[in-house]
Design an enzyme around this catalytic site. Sequence first.
Site, PDB file in Angstrom:
ATOM      1  N   HIS A 175       0.828  -1.199   0.000  1.00 35.43           N
ATOM      2  CA  HIS A 175       0.000   0.000   0.000  1.00 35.43           C
ATOM      3  C   HIS A 175       0.867   1.254   0.000  1.00 35.43           C
ATOM      4  CE1 HIS A 175      -2.482   3.118   2.078  1.00 35.43           C
ATOM      5  NE2 HIS A 175      -3.383   2.684   1.230  1.00 35.43           N
ATOM      6  N   HIS A 176       1.889   1.283   0.835  1.00 32.95           N
ATOM      7  CA  HIS A 176       2.767   2.446   0.901  1.00 32.95           C
ATOM      8  C   HIS A 176       3.440   2.729  -0.443  1.00 32.95           C
ATOM      9  CE1 HIS A 176       2.735   4.178   4.829  1.00 32.95           C
ATOM     10  NE2 HIS A 176       2.971   3.034   5.453  1.00 32.95           N
TER      11      HIS A 176
END
Length: 275
Positions: free
Chosen positions: A144-145
Site C-alpha cells: 500500500h505504501h
Amino acid sequence: MNDSEYLLSEYSFERSFDERSAIDWMQNNWTNAFVFCGLYAVMVFGGQHFMRERQKLNLRRPLVLWSLCLAVFSIVGAIRTGWYMLYVLSSSGFRRSICDQGFYYAPVTKFWAYAFVLSKAPELGDTLFIVLRKQRLIFLHWYHHITVLLYSWYSYKDTVAGGGWFMTMNFSVHALMYSYYAARAAGLRVPRPLAMLITSAQISQMVMGVTVSALVYRWMHHGDCHSYLDNIVWASLMYLSYLVLFSQFFYQTYLRAPPQDRQAGLAPPKTAKLD
C-alpha cells in the site's frame, strides 16, 4: 459574506502557494518516487534482517508523537479539502466534483493537494516503527505504501480528474486511522468496533476509488474530464487490489480470527498491531 464563502475563505499561506511551480517540479521529478520506494524496500527487508537477532526497541513515545503529527495533518487536510468538495458538490453537482481540475488550483485546496502527494514519502516511516519493534509486517502494509506514493506523484503532475475525491477520501480515512494509532500507542484502550469502523471506511474508500475511476473513463471521452487511459488503468488496478486485500484483512481479522484475537481487537491495516 454567506456561509459557503466563509467556509471556503483561504488562509494567506494557502493563497500565496505557487501551484504552477509545484506542478512543474513534479513533472520534472516525479520519477524520484521510485528512488524513495527502492530505499524503502531496503529499509523494510534489510531492517528485518538486521533486527532478527536483536532485541526489539521500545519506541512508544516516538510512535505517539509520529502518529499524532500525522493525525493532525490529516485532520486539517480533510477539513480543508472536504469543505471544498462539499462546495463543488452542492454548487455544481457530482459530475463536476469528479471532473473539475480546480482542486489543484483553487486557493483553498492547491496547497493541500501538493502537501498530500509529498506526504506519501515521509509516511513510509510508518514501517520503520514496525521493523524496529519487531512486529508482524503484512504484505498489505508495504504494498500500500509503495503504490500510493508512486500513483500520487504520477497523477499530480498531470492534474487528472478524480484527484479531489482520491485525496479527500484519503485525508479523511487517515485522520481516523492515525488518531487511532496515536491512542493505541499512548496505551489507551480503544473499543474494538472502532478498529472495525476504520477498516470498513478503508474498504468504502476503495469501492469509491474504483467507481470514480470508471466514471472518469466514461466521461473522459466527452471532453470535460481530463485524464489519460494509462492513468485510469493504473488507478483501477490499484484500487481493485486494495479492495481485495483490505476485504481479506477484514475477514481474517474480525470474522475468522481466533476468539482471543477478536477480543483483543487488532489495529487496522498498515501496522497490524501497535502494542
